[in-house]
Each structure stands twice: as C-alpha cells, then as structure tokens.
Design a protein around this motif. Sequence first.
Motif, PDB file in Angstrom:
ATOM      1  N   GLU A  43       0.850  -1.180   0.000  1.00 32.65           N
ATOM      2  CA  GLU A  43       0.000   0.000   0.000  1.00 32.65           C
ATOM      3  C   GLU A  43       0.896   1.244   0.000  1.00 32.65           C
ATOM      4  O   GLU A  43       1.973   1.228   0.604  1.00 32.65           O
ATOM      5  N   ASN A  44       0.456   2.292  -0.665  1.00 35.82           N
ATOM      6  CA  ASN A  44       1.188   3.569  -0.703  1.00 35.82           C
ATOM      7  C   ASN A  44       2.548   3.487  -1.385  1.00 35.82           C
ATOM      8  O   ASN A  44       3.414   4.311  -1.113  1.00 35.82           O
ATOM      9  N   LYS A  54      -0.377  14.872  -0.756  1.00 38.64           N
ATOM     10  CA  LYS A  54      -1.006  13.757  -1.474  1.00 38.64           C
ATOM     11  C   LYS A  54      -2.188  14.258  -2.299  1.00 38.64           C
ATOM     12  O   LYS A  54      -2.359  13.868  -3.447  1.00 38.64           O
ATOM     13  N   ASN A 102      -8.484   4.612  -2.456  1.00 39.07           N
ATOM     14  CA  ASN A 102      -7.226   3.907  -2.214  1.00 39.07           C
ATOM     15  C   ASN A 102      -7.323   2.608  -3.023  1.00 39.07           C
ATOM     16  O   ASN A 102      -8.034   1.685  -2.635  1.00 39.07           O
ATOM     17  N   LYS A 119     -10.235   0.152  -1.686  1.00 38.47           N
ATOM     18  CA  LYS A 119     -10.238  -0.199  -0.256  1.00 38.47           C
ATOM     19  C   LYS A 119     -11.559   0.179   0.411  1.00 38.47           C
ATOM     20  O   LYS A 119     -11.989   1.342   0.352  1.00 38.47           O
ATOM     21  N   PHE A 123      -8.954   3.596   7.679  1.00 37.27           N
ATOM     22  CA  PHE A 123      -8.254   3.586   8.961  1.00 37.27           C
ATOM     23  C   PHE A 123      -8.424   4.934   9.661  1.00 37.27           C
ATOM     24  O   PHE A 123      -7.606   5.834   9.524  1.00 37.27           O
ATOM     25  N   TYR A 133      -4.957   8.757  12.953  1.00 38.00           N
ATOM     26  CA  TYR A 133      -5.080   8.487  11.524  1.00 38.00           C
ATOM     27  C   TYR A 133      -6.518   8.743  11.121  1.00 38.00           C
ATOM     28  O   TYR A 133      -7.448   8.275  11.780  1.00 38.00           O
ATOM     29  N   GLU A 135      -7.989   8.391   7.677  1.00 38.64           N
ATOM     30  CA  GLU A 135      -7.889   8.093   6.246  1.00 38.64           C
ATOM     31  C   GLU A 135      -9.064   8.669   5.476  1.00 38.64           C
ATOM     32  O   GLU A 135      -8.930   9.099   4.340  1.00 38.64           O
ATOM     33  N   CYS A 162      -4.529  -3.675   3.356  1.00 37.16           N
ATOM     34  CA  CYS A 162      -4.125  -3.202   4.683  1.00 37.16           C
ATOM     35  C   CYS A 162      -5.170  -3.394   5.796  1.00 37.16           C
ATOM     36  O   CYS A 162      -5.404  -4.503   6.248  1.00 37.16           O
ATOM     37  N   ARG A 166      -8.413  -6.667   9.199  1.00 39.32           N
ATOM     38  CA  ARG A 166      -9.121  -6.804  10.481  1.00 39.32           C
ATOM     39  C   ARG A 166     -10.580  -7.203  10.312  1.00 39.32           C
ATOM     40  O   ARG A 166     -11.312  -7.301  11.298  1.00 39.32           O
ATOM     41  N   ALA A 187       0.526  -0.884   4.806  1.00 43.23           N
ATOM     42  CA  ALA A 187       1.421   0.115   5.389  1.00 43.23           C
ATOM     43  C   ALA A 187       1.052   0.136   6.872  1.00 43.23           C
ATOM     44  O   ALA A 187       0.540   1.124   7.387  1.00 43.23           O
ATOM     45  N   PHE A 188       1.249  -1.001   7.530  1.00 41.49           N
ATOM     46  CA  PHE A 188       0.828  -1.139   8.922  1.00 41.49           C
ATOM     47  C   PHE A 188       1.695  -0.275   9.818  1.00 41.49           C
ATOM     48  O   PHE A 188       2.905  -0.181   9.645  1.00 41.49           O
ATOM     49  N   THR A 189       1.070   0.341  10.806  1.00 42.49           N
ATOM     50  CA  THR A 189       1.850   1.173  11.725  1.00 42.49           C
ATOM     51  C   THR A 189       2.757   0.287  12.577  1.00 42.49           C
ATOM     52  O   THR A 189       2.441  -0.879  12.851  1.00 42.49           O
ATOM     53  N   THR A 192       0.763  -0.803  15.925  1.00 42.70           N
ATOM     54  CA  THR A 192      -0.202  -1.913  15.852  1.00 42.70           C
ATOM     55  C   THR A 192       0.463  -3.173  15.288  1.00 42.70           C
ATOM     56  O   THR A 192       0.111  -4.287  15.661  1.00 42.70           O
ATOM     57  N   ARG A 225       5.839   9.110  11.155  1.00 47.77           N
ATOM     58  CA  ARG A 225       5.157   7.935  10.604  1.00 47.77           C
ATOM     59  C   ARG A 225       6.155   6.802  10.370  1.00 47.77           C
ATOM     60  O   ARG A 225       7.040   6.914   9.538  1.00 47.77           O
TER      61      ARG A 225
END
Length: 276
Positions: A43-44, A54, A102, A119, A123, A133, A135, A162, A166, A187-189, A192, A225
């Motif tokens: 992602e991204n 962006k 996305n 997507k 998020f 965040y 999004e 991404c 969940r 692009a998981f943080t 988390t 980030r």
Amino acid sequence: MKSYLAAAVQMTSVSDVDKNLAQAEDLIQLAVNRGAELVCLPENFPFLGDESEKIRLATEIAEKSEKFLITIAQRYQILLLGGGFPVPVSNASNGHAGKMYNTALLVGREGEELARYRKMHLFDVNLPDGNTYQESATILAGEEAPPVYYSEQYGNLGLSVCYDVRFPELYRHLSKNGANVLFVPAAFTAFTGKDHWQVLLQARAIENTSYVIAPAQVGMHTPRRQSHGHAMIIDPWGIVLADAGDRTGVAIAEIQPSRIDQIRRQMPSLQHRTVL
Ligand SMILES: O=C(O)CNC(=O)[C@H](CS)NC(=O)CCC(=O)C(=O)O
C-alpha cells in the motif's frame, strides 16, 4: 494451476514519487532475478507523506502509478500487484470533490489490467501512542466487494488492502468466491504491527486455507510515521514461508497448488461452514 515463486516487496516510501517508483523497480528486479513470476507492491508504494501534498499530487500519483505497473509488468513479464495508490474520484460533482479511492491494481504480463479494488475499510483510528489516523479525510471508501482474479496458471487471486485484514468477512467473501491466494498489501503502523500484523495474517490464511501474500511498508516515512515491515508469505496451514524482517527487501516463497489441495483435505473447514 502450476507451482511458481511469488514475491512480497518491502519498501520505505516517502513523498517523492519518482524516487519511490525507482526503489520499487529495484526491488522488483531483485525478485525477478530470484525467479519470481508474481510480484506484489505494498500500500502507498508511490507516495507516503503529507496528506495535503497527497491531495495536490493525486492526479500525478495515479497516472504515474498505473503507467509504472503496466510498463514494469511488461518489461519483466510478470504479474504485478500495485497494492494501493490514490486515484481521484472521477465524478467530482457528487459531493466528493478532492477525494480519492485507495486503489489496488493487478496487471498481467502484457500490461493488461486483470483486477482492480478500492479499499472498503478506512483507517480512522486514534492510537494510544498519540498518533491519529483519519484516512477518510482524503479517501472515499470503496463500495464494491473485492474481486477474485481467476488464473489457470497462478490460482484464484483475491484482492484486499491493509486495514481490511481486520475484517474477516471480506476474506470469507473472497474464499467463498474461490480465492486460494489472498493479497494483503499494507502500510501497517509500527505500533499496531508489532502485536497484530502477523497474527491477523496467519488467521486469514488458516481460516480460509489459502496462501497470504502480504507486501509491506517499513521504517520511517516522515518524522512521525513509522511502518512495521515484515512483508511475508504464509501458506494455507498458517506457516510463515518468508519474512522480509525490518529492512527493505523482498520475501519470496513458492506457491504450490498441491499444498492448497493437501491442506484443504487435511483441514476441510471451508466445507463445514454453517449459515449463521
Ligand atoms: O496514510 C496514507 O497516506 C495512506 N493510507 C494508509 O497508510 C493506511 C490508512 S492511514 N494505513 C492503514 O490502513 C494502516 C492500518 C493499520 O496499521 C492497522 O490496522 O493497525
């Protein structure tokens, strides 16, 4: 379906589109040199940075990303997944002016578009580490369920992005529609990811008795980030076959139809679903 090598790319995207695409090509080349026929970008991949930038660059990012995916798939004769990039909403008169989807895009060896997914889950989360965040401030949620691309050679490829990871019902939808290879570009943080990333991916693989290919962002994108990394490929039993760790690189593993058949015989849970 045949046996083949797949690659999950792990990169550190920043706010410089050309630099990101050059980094992506280097890593794709590395994967191809090692024999990968299906390569997946996170992602991204073309842009990760300031939200206002962006928005300003959205059209350029979208155009350059699509052109890149087509050109590179043809150049290296691979299937190529672009795991997520902003595509401006075309009908700006519908109240969504300035918003983007996305978008994940799967391209074939001749540069042809095979599948596209917007997507669905955004998020919008305040994390305990102080980062917030939102999004949905820039992105519009996709309204169409994710597609499965049915390939005689590469299996039935299911798309997602991404945070979708969940939401198990999305993957249930994919496996009900025949998917046996699931893409989770992310692009998981870092926050988390350390506790949730691998567990969620293994759960999606196990409950759908499917391969999971999860390319990832890694490291610092902006001073605030940071992404978790650990791009990985997981087999239908839930075993991690390859893990790119916490640096840029590629996770490569063999996708074997015989393994899918074997696991689905040994653990026929997909056949035991009940209607709730
Ligand atoms: O911000 C952008 O530029 C583009 N979008 C992303 O990077 C997206 C939304 S912020 N990231 C995630 O979905 C992380 C999910 C995650 O980390 C979790 O589920 O724990």
